[in-house]
Design an enzyme around this catalytic site. Sequence first.
Site, PDB file in Angstrom:
ATOM      1  N   ASN B  37     -10.262 -35.096  29.315  1.00  0.00           N
ATOM      2  CA  ASN B  37     -10.032 -33.640  29.903  1.00  0.00           C
ATOM      3  C   ASN B  37     -11.210 -33.510  31.029  1.00  0.00           C
ATOM      4  O   ASN B  37     -12.109 -34.118  30.980  1.00  0.00           O
ATOM      5  CB  ASN B  37     -10.392 -32.600  28.770  1.00  0.00           C
ATOM      6  CG  ASN B  37      -9.768 -31.441  29.084  1.00  0.00           C
ATOM      7  OD1 ASN B  37      -8.493 -31.204  29.490  1.00  0.00           O
ATOM      8  ND2 ASN B  37     -10.594 -30.238  29.244  1.00  0.00           N
ATOM      9  N   GLU B 170       1.367  -9.170  32.127  1.00  0.00           N
ATOM     10  CA  GLU B 170       0.131  -9.083  31.351  1.00  0.00           C
ATOM     11  C   GLU B 170      -1.068  -8.655  32.404  1.00  0.00           C
ATOM     12  O   GLU B 170      -2.084  -7.898  31.785  1.00  0.00           O
ATOM     13  CB  GLU B 170      -0.003 -10.370  30.551  1.00  0.00           C
ATOM     14  CG  GLU B 170       0.917 -10.656  29.737  1.00  0.00           C
ATOM     15  CD  GLU B 170       0.827 -11.484  28.366  1.00  0.00           C
ATOM     16  OE1 GLU B 170      -0.054 -12.510  28.688  1.00  0.00           O
ATOM     17  OE2 GLU B 170       0.992 -11.239  27.149  1.00  0.00           O
ATOM     18  N   ALA B 318       2.776 -22.055  25.252  1.00  0.00           N
ATOM     19  CA  ALA B 318       1.774 -22.453  24.339  1.00  0.00           C
ATOM     20  C   ALA B 318       2.459 -22.713  23.183  1.00  0.00           C
ATOM     21  O   ALA B 318       2.164 -23.714  22.456  1.00  0.00           O
ATOM     22  CB  ALA B 318       0.800 -21.252  24.325  1.00  0.00           C
TER      23      ALA B 318
END
Lengths: 405, 405
Positions: B37, B170, B318
Site C-alpha cells: 500500500n 454527502e 465499499a
Amino acid sequence: MRIPKIVILGAGYGGLITAVRLQKQLGVNEAEVVLVNKNDYHYETTWLHEASAGTLHHDRVRYDITSVIDRHKVDFVQGTVMEINKEEKKVVLENGEINYDYLVVALGGEPETFGIKGLKEFAFGITNVNSSRQLREHIEYQFATYNIEEEKKDERLTIVVGGAGFTGIEFLGELGNRIPELCQEYDVDFNKVRVICVEAAPTVLPGFDPELVDYAVAVLEQKGVEFMIGTAIKECTPEGIIVSKGENETMEIKAETVVWAAGIRGNSVIEKSGFEAMRGRVKVQPDLRVPGFEDVFIIGDCSLVINEEINRPYPPTAQIAIQQGEVVAKNLTALVRGKAELENFVPDIKGTVCSLGEDDAIGVVYGKKLTGGKASIMKKVIDNRSLYLVGGAGLVLKKGKFNIL
Amino acid sequence: MRIPKIVILGAGYGGLITAVRLQKQLGVNEAEVVLVNKNDYHYETTWLHEASAGTLHHDRVRYDITSVIDRHKVDFVQGTVMEINKEEKKVVLENGEINYDYLVVALGGEPETFGIKGLKEFAFGITNVNSSRQLREHIEYQFATYNIEEEKKDERLTIVVGGAGFTGIEFLGELGNRIPELCQEYDVDFNKVRVICVEAAPTVLPGFDPELVDYAVAVLEQKGVEFMIGTAIKECTPEGIIVSKGENETMEIKAETVVWAAGIRGNSVIEKSGFEAMRGRVKVQPDLRVPGFEDVFIIGDCSLVINEEINRPYPPTAQIAIQQGEVVAKNLTALVRGKAELENFVPDIKGTVCSLGEDDAIGVVYGKKLTGGKASIMKKVIDNRSLYLVGGAGLVLKKGKFNIL
C-alpha cells in the site's frame, strides 16, 4: 447645563483602560463618555503571536467590549475612524460623525514596512485577530498541500520571519512548539521544515541584556530556528524573499510563508488628520495632551514619549499604553471637575519578559534577570495582569492563562 | 517445497478484507502473503466527505495497517505501484519489484474528470486523506482571508460542488453543518456564503428513489444549498466555473472553492499494465479473475461486474469491494490448497444510505425506505460495520461512530 463629552478612539490597551477608569471615577451626570472601536471586541495584541502560530485559539485572545464597560456610563459605538477634525472638534467615522469636548486618541499602531518592496502585498502580519488567524490558516494550508503534490515543493514548509524583535522572537518561540504538531497533523517530515529569522540589525532583540539574548537564541536554535542576523530583506515576492548578501550581492530564499514582524508605526489617521508626527507618532506633552490642542490626548502606539535617560523614545508597549490610560483618565476627571492642574505621565517600567514558547522565556523583572520556567510564569502573570486591570478577577478567570507548571 | 506467494495491491476496503480473511483462513506454512500500500494507513473512503468539510478529523477516518494485520502471516510493504508485469508475474513499485504467484489488484479508483478543462488543475477532490485535509484547510483559509481584505471578495465564500451523486450530496450535507461553525469562527455573515451544487444529469442522486431524492433536496435547500440541475460544467478556472446555459450560452460562477465530486474511474495502473479495461475497470470473470490471467484477481473500483437485472455495471461501492474481498480470500485459499473449484461473486446489496449531515440521511435498507434520524443511525451502523469486518470490536471501539441520538 450641558455636560462635557469625552470620546475615546480605540479599545486597545490604552483606550479600554481609559474607559474603565473613567466609568469608575466619574458619576453618570459628570460627563458623557463614548468609546469608539472598529470591532465589537478588544484583543490582546501581546498574545497575537500565539493565535498566529496556532498555539492559542483566537477567541482566547479577545473579549467583547460590552462585557467590561458599564453601559450606563459609557456608550460604545462600533465604527472605523477615518479622520479627526481637531478644529471643529469632531471625529469622522466611516458611517457617521461624532463631536467631542475631550478626545483620547488610542488608535494603535500599524505595521511599518520601511518601503521594502512587496512586503505589503506578500507578507503576513501579526497585527490583529483577522491577520493572525489568516496566518495560522495559511501555514496549515501549506502543510496540508505539501503531501498532495507529486513534485514536492519544500518551500511550502519554509517560514521566514522578518524581524528578531519582541514579536518576531515570541512568534518563533510558538512556532517551535507548533511545528512538531503540524508535522504530525499533516504527515510531514520534521526535517523538511525550515524556520528562518532574518534581521537587519546586528543582534537579536536589540536593547535586551546580551546574556538573555544568548539564552534565547540557543533555545530557539535548538527548536530548529535558523538565524540570519545583520541581513536586510531587500524585497518580498510571491515566491519568498530576496536578502542582501555582502556588499552588492543578493540571495533568494524561497518560502511560501513570509511574516513581517519587524516594525510598528503610529496610525495613519494621525497623519491624515494633520497632526505633527514622526511615523504616525505624536510627541505629546508630559500630561499626554497634544501641543496646541489642549482637548486632545494621544496615548499608546500613536504617542511618542522620550526616555530622558537615553534620549530615545520609549518603545510602544502594552505596559506604557496601560499606564498612559490611567493617567489620562485621572486628567480627564480633573478637567471635567474644573481643575487646571494635570498629572504628568512618568513611565514605571516594571520589567519586560519575552516568551520563547509554552514554558520558556527570558526577561528582566524589577531589575532581576530571569530565564526558563520562572520567566515563563512571570510572562503569564503579566498577561493576566492586563486582564485584571480592565475586567478584574472575573475577566482573569474567563480569559486568563493558568497553564503554569 | 516453496509455498505460493500471494501479493495484494492496495489496502482499501477490498484489499484489506482480503488480507485479514487470508490471515484467518491460511496457516503460516500454506502461503506467503504480502500486502502493498502507498500509505502505512487504511482510510475509510466513504467517510472522506466529513474530513473534507471539517466535521470529522482526518485521523478519525484512518488507522494503521499494521494494527489490523497479523505480522506473522502477512508482510506489509509500503510502496507505490507503478505497473503490473503479468507475463513475468511481478509488480513494479516506485522503489522495487515484487514477484507473485497470485495477485489481487485492489488499487482503488481515481477521479474521472471527463476531459473537462481545468478540473484537474483547479478543482479540489474528495479522494484521499491528503486531498480531504487540503480541501478543509482551503475552505478555512478562504473564510479567514475574507475579513482581512479591504475590498470584500464574496467569491471567497462561494463553494461549488460539481456532482449531485453520492459523494457530492454527502459532502453538501456536511457543509450544511459546518458553515454556521465557520461563520462563527471567522466572524463571517452567514448570508454572504453560497454553496452551489452543479449537476449535469437531470436529477439529484440518479437511480435513487424519487421520494427520497425530494427529501434530500428539501433538507439541503433548507441548509442553504442552491441546486443547478441539468447544468454541465464547461470549464474550471482559477476564478470559478463556466457552465452551459441554454443551447449555446455560457455563464460564469465565481468561486474560490470548486470541488469535483462527480466521477470515479478505475486506477490508471490498470491501463499502464495493458489490461483490457473501460475507464480503468476490468470486466472480471464471475470468480473475480481476469480473463486470460488465471493468477490475477481484480476487485473494488478497478473491477467491473454487470448487474444482469438491469444490464448495467454495479456502482463501485465499499459494500461490493468488501464482499469481493471475502470471495477472493476464499478462492485463494482454495487455490493454495489445490482445489480447482472456485466460488462465484454474487453481490448481496443490503441497502444504501446517503447521509445529509450529522443527524439526517436517506436510504433504502433491506428494501425499506428510511429518512431522517433512523436513516442517520443506520448510516453509522454501516460505517461501524466496515470497521468490524476488518478489525473486530476493538477497531469499532477505537474508530467507530457513537454519536447516535
